[in-house]
Design a protein around this motif. Sequence first.
Motif, mmCIF file in Angstrom:
data_model
loop_
_atom_site.group_PDB
_atom_site.id
_atom_site.type_symbol
_atom_site.label_atom_id
_atom_site.label_comp_id
_atom_site.label_asym_id
_atom_site.label_seq_id
_atom_site.Cartn_x
_atom_site.Cartn_y
_atom_site.Cartn_z
ATOM 1 N N GLU A 160 5.862 -1.409 -0.202
ATOM 2 C CA GLU A 160 5.791 0.044 -0.413
ATOM 3 C C GLU A 160 6.358 0.418 -1.775
ATOM 4 O O GLU A 160 5.792 1.267 -2.485
ATOM 5 C CB GLU A 160 6.552 0.766 0.697
ATOM 6 N N CYS A 193 -4.441 -3.639 0.603
ATOM 7 C CA CYS A 193 -3.038 -3.805 0.967
ATOM 8 C C CYS A 193 -2.403 -2.474 1.354
ATOM 9 O O CYS A 193 -1.444 -2.443 2.143
ATOM 10 C CB CYS A 193 -2.255 -4.452 -0.165
ATOM 11 N N VAL A 196 8.050 -5.174 4.076
ATOM 12 C CA VAL A 196 7.191 -3.989 4.035
ATOM 13 C C VAL A 196 7.764 -2.966 3.061
ATOM 14 O O VAL A 196 7.022 -2.326 2.302
ATOM 15 C CB VAL A 196 7.018 -3.403 5.450
ATOM 16 N N THR A 217 -0.508 -2.153 4.791
ATOM 17 C CA THR A 217 0.921 -1.852 4.749
ATOM 18 C C THR A 217 1.246 -0.632 5.601
ATOM 19 O O THR A 217 2.274 -0.597 6.292
ATOM 20 C CB THR A 217 1.371 -1.631 3.295
ATOM 21 N N ALA A 241 2.105 -7.538 8.520
ATOM 22 C CA ALA A 241 2.813 -7.738 7.256
ATOM 23 C C ALA A 241 2.358 -9.009 6.552
ATOM 24 O O ALA A 241 2.294 -9.045 5.313
ATOM 25 C CB ALA A 241 4.322 -7.786 7.506
ATOM 26 N N ALA A 262 -0.828 -8.013 4.933
ATOM 27 C CA ALA A 262 -0.543 -7.016 3.896
ATOM 28 C C ALA A 262 0.097 -7.669 2.676
ATOM 29 O O ALA A 262 -0.211 -7.301 1.519
ATOM 30 C CB ALA A 262 0.372 -5.932 4.461
#
Length: 280
Positions: free
Chosen positions: A270, A190, A266, A194, A213, A216
Amino acid sequence: MSSLFAFSQFEFGFLLGPPDGRFLVRDDPAADPEAVLVLSTLGAPQRRRLRGRRGAAVAAASPEPVPTSRATIVAPQPFGDERQAANWLADVRADGARRDDELARGLRTLNRALRAHRAARADPYARDVSAEHALVARLGYGSGDEAVAGRYAAAWELPRQGARRVRRSMEAPEERFAALLGGRQRVGACEELTLRARMDLDAGRTREAALQARIALEAALADLHGVADDRRAALEADRAAIGEAANAALTGELPRELADAVDDCVERIESALRARSLEA
């Protein structure tokens, strides 16, 4: 007096890949140009010296001279007069947010060219670039030909530390770098996915970002064990909007609300990755 145009200019200590030349950038052949992109190589080794070159035994390594790639992105419309141009540059120098916007606009144009190069050459290793990759970044104005040749009516060379630095990694990247190389930690699928989605978002490639996305997000839900329940619930809740965005990306450009949903998702991935790294 020649017309004056705003420009952003970047120099890199490596070959970008696309051919040198001057290119009009626009979405449609019938549309007005969005920018003029000029690519040039400075100090490249002569090709005749590279042909038929054989390997050689060496006892010690010495630095190999490298070429510099220069990319100049010129605005398509001129200023009304020199005073207007000078005021624009003064405003850019005084306003950090506006400076970042000008740099980002130029980099999006350059990365658009690199994307075209990747597709034209079927070269997956031709990479996007950021302001941090540049040896130097300049903003200024002048005639188009002067700017390309490195002569300006007026220009501002940004300090290296002035380039926009976006820290999306963990708080101690050096320690994690050593842990990853030493096998004490693993790079999650991931994480790579990402980062690719973030790169597409920053370059304005919302269709590709939506598709990245979606993958991810599913990889994050599989990889991120032990994250806080509220973080995981927020990611689970993103599935519907990201699925809709990815489906829409298969047929065309995303509407603004779906593009924003991709950006928000996203950012949440993160944030979850940073939280996991800090806990580790």
